[in-house]
Every structure is written in C-alpha cells, then in structure tokens.
Design a protein around this motif. Sequence first.
Motif, short mmCIF file in Angstrom:
data_model
loop_
_atom_site.label_atom_id
_atom_site.label_comp_id
_atom_site.label_asym_id
_atom_site.label_seq_id
_atom_site.Cartn_x
_atom_site.Cartn_y
_atom_site.Cartn_z
N ARG A 191 -96.36 -27.82 -80.33
CA ARG A 191 -96.49 -27.33 -79.07
C ARG A 191 -95.02 -27.27 -79.17
N ARG A 192 -94.28 -26.78 -78.42
CA ARG A 192 -93.01 -26.72 -78.58
C ARG A 192 -92.12 -26.11 -77.24
N THR A 193 -90.68 -26.56 -76.71
CA THR A 193 -90.70 -26.74 -75.52
C THR A 193 -89.06 -27.06 -75.95
N CYS A 194 -88.01 -25.54 -75.40
CA CYS A 194 -86.78 -24.91 -75.14
C CYS A 194 -86.54 -25.46 -73.98
N LEU A 195 -85.32 -26.50 -73.85
CA LEU A 195 -84.74 -26.67 -72.11
C LEU A 195 -82.94 -26.48 -72.97
N ARG A 196 -82.65 -25.28 -72.31
CA ARG A 196 -81.05 -25.51 -71.81
C ARG A 196 -80.80 -24.35 -71.04
N GLY A 197 -80.15 -25.80 -70.24
CA GLY A 197 -79.38 -25.62 -68.85
C GLY A 197 -80.71 -25.45 -68.32
N PRO A 198 -81.12 -24.08 -67.25
CA PRO A 198 -82.00 -24.22 -66.39
C PRO A 198 -83.37 -23.28 -67.04
N GLN A 199 -83.24 -23.03 -67.80
CA GLN A 199 -83.90 -22.56 -68.80
C GLN A 199 -84.67 -23.29 -69.55
N ARG A 200 -86.18 -22.67 -69.95
CA ARG A 200 -86.84 -23.64 -70.07
C ARG A 200 -88.24 -22.21 -70.36
N ARG A 201 -88.35 -22.52 -72.02
CA ARG A 201 -89.57 -21.79 -72.81
C ARG A 201 -89.71 -22.34 -73.93
N ASP A 202 -92.05 -22.62 -73.62
CA ASP A 202 -92.81 -23.23 -73.58
C ASP A 202 -93.54 -22.70 -74.95
N THR A 203 -93.68 -22.54 -76.61
CA THR A 203 -94.88 -21.49 -77.14
C THR A 203 -94.94 -22.44 -78.12
N GLU A 204 -96.61 -22.43 -78.37
CA GLU A 204 -97.15 -22.99 -78.86
C GLU A 204 -98.13 -22.26 -80.36
N PHE A 205 -98.11 -22.84 -81.75
CA PHE A 205 -97.79 -22.07 -82.85
C PHE A 205 -98.60 -23.37 -84.03
N SER A 206 -99.21 -23.11 -85.13
CA SER A 206 -99.60 -23.69 -86.25
C SER A 206 -99.12 -24.03 -87.27
N VAL A 207 -98.89 -24.68 -88.46
CA VAL A 207 -98.73 -24.81 -90.11
C VAL A 207 -99.68 -24.74 -90.47
N ARG A 208 -100.19 -23.87 -91.31
CA ARG A 208 -101.31 -24.66 -92.48
C ARG A 208 -100.52 -25.63 -93.61
N LEU A 209 -101.48 -27.13 -93.45
CA LEU A 209 -100.49 -27.57 -94.08
C LEU A 209 -101.55 -28.19 -95.50
N TYR A 210 -101.30 -27.94 -96.75
CA TYR A 210 -101.85 -27.80 -98.08
C TYR A 210 -101.46 -29.24 -98.92
N ALA A 211 -102.21 -30.03 -99.01
CA ALA A 211 -101.87 -30.66 -100.13
C ALA A 211 -101.78 -30.47 -101.60
N PHE A 212 -101.42 -31.75 -102.16
CA PHE A 212 -101.07 -30.24 -103.49
C PHE A 212 -101.98 -29.99 -104.39
N THR A 213 -103.04 -30.60 -104.22
CA THR A 213 -104.47 -30.00 -104.84
C THR A 213 -104.76 -28.58 -104.84
N GLU A 214 -104.49 -28.23 -103.70
CA GLU A 214 -104.98 -27.29 -102.65
C GLU A 214 -104.02 -25.65 -103.28
#
Length: 260
Positions: A191-214
């Motif tokens: 869950r990412r929030t970017c605050l630049r002066g009076p502006q705010r932008r919220d985004t949500e995303f995900s990244v697959r984390l693979y084990a080395f064996t995978e």
Amino acid sequence: MTAADSRHFDIAALFDAEEYLYFMAPTLAEEDTPAQCAFIEQALGLAPGSRVLDLGCGHGRHSLELARRGHAPVGIDLVPGFISHAQADAAREGLPCEFMLGDIRAFQAPAAFDAAICLFDAFGFHDDEDHARILAQTWAALRPGGRLLLDVRNREHMLRSPPVQVVERDNGDLMIDRFQFDLASGRMLDRRTCLRGPQRRDTEFSVRLYAFTELRALLAAQGFALQQVYGGFDGTPLSAARPRALLVAARPASPFDTAQ
C-alpha cells in the motif's frame, strides 16, 4: 487489496513516470548504472554489437548505457511516460536504441537476440502463468546460446525487511510503502502513499516473491539452463542477507544441452 485480487491491478496507472522519477531521483543518482552494465556485459558474455532485449525497461537507463557501450538494445515497457522519457534521451544522444510501448507478456520475436535482461522487479507483477509465458517467449526470442539475466527481489531478505519503508525528499515530500506478505499467493502486498505538497496519491499493488528453488524450476520448465546466481550487481553470492537475486540462464546452444 486482498489475496484474491492482489494480482490484478493497472501497472500503467501504478507508475506515474514523473512521480516515480521524482521520488527515486536520489536513489537513481547513487546507483552506478555504468558499473551495473559492466556486470551485465560480463555475466551475459556480450560481444561487441550484441542485440539485447530489455524487458520492462522503465525509463531506459540500462539500455541507454548498453548502447553507449556499442550494443543494440530493444526496450519494451507498459508505461507510456517511461517510453517517452527513454526515446527522448536516446534521440538527444543519438544512440541506436529502440524503445517500444508494450506488454512483456505479449511480446514475441524470432530468435534474433543475443541476450535479454529483466531487471528491478519487472518480473513479479503478474501471476505465475504470465511469468511462465514471459520466460517462454524470451526463450523463443533468444538465439541458441543466448542468455537471460533475471533480477528479482530476494524473498528471504524481503521477509526480514521492515514492514514500512519511507522515501523522503529534502522538501518533506514522502513516498510511504506499507508491506504485507500473503502466504497463500506468495505475494508481497504494498500500500503506497505519495505526498507531494498538498497532493496525495494512494495505490495498491503486489509483487510475486519467488524462492530461489521456485525460480530455478520455472526457468528449467521453459527450457533454460541455469548457469550462475548472484546476490547483487557486484557479483556477490546469493544469500538471505542480500536484497536481490540475479540469475543467469541460457537457451541451450544445441538440443543435446540440458536445462539445469
């Protein structure tokens, strides 16, 4: 964002190119792109004039540096602002780079590339089926003997990282990432929030984390032969203490070569 929808988000909307480059400027200034590209040349055994496919090229910093070193990169990315930025830099320097707007899941090319790179989390945003497709199409785009450098977040390191990370600019602007690992999907939700002066932008995303064996199994399933594994662009060994995992794998030069 729940585990059920953690793989479905708009990547192009996630990365506002100007915002990303603004918050990442201090990090990008500190990163030694020439040294990273020197490592890429060594790890992939690039001969002068090599054709290099850059999957998820972002704003093109590695492709541009590889072109300065005499290679012929082709970069592809889904974010229009990144491609525009890369094309402008290539034109300004007169570099022989080709940058195209596109989805790396859909990119197809004949076996004409000497090498391919997929760096800094470009591999991880999609689901397992899409990742397998990306590797299969990369294998098809490489000439026999061509190599892939796959760079991902090191799962063992990420699971030990603080759940909140903050990037702060000198003027007080903030980019705040709040992490949560979903065991069922193997994905790190952000869950990412970017605050630049009076502006705010919220985004949500995900990244697959693979084990080395995978990752090793995923590469082998698509016909790649794993050749080397590193814990960073400095050539250190893979370990839980290192934040990244860099895998070098080759399309076998002949049918008699076997995937490792």
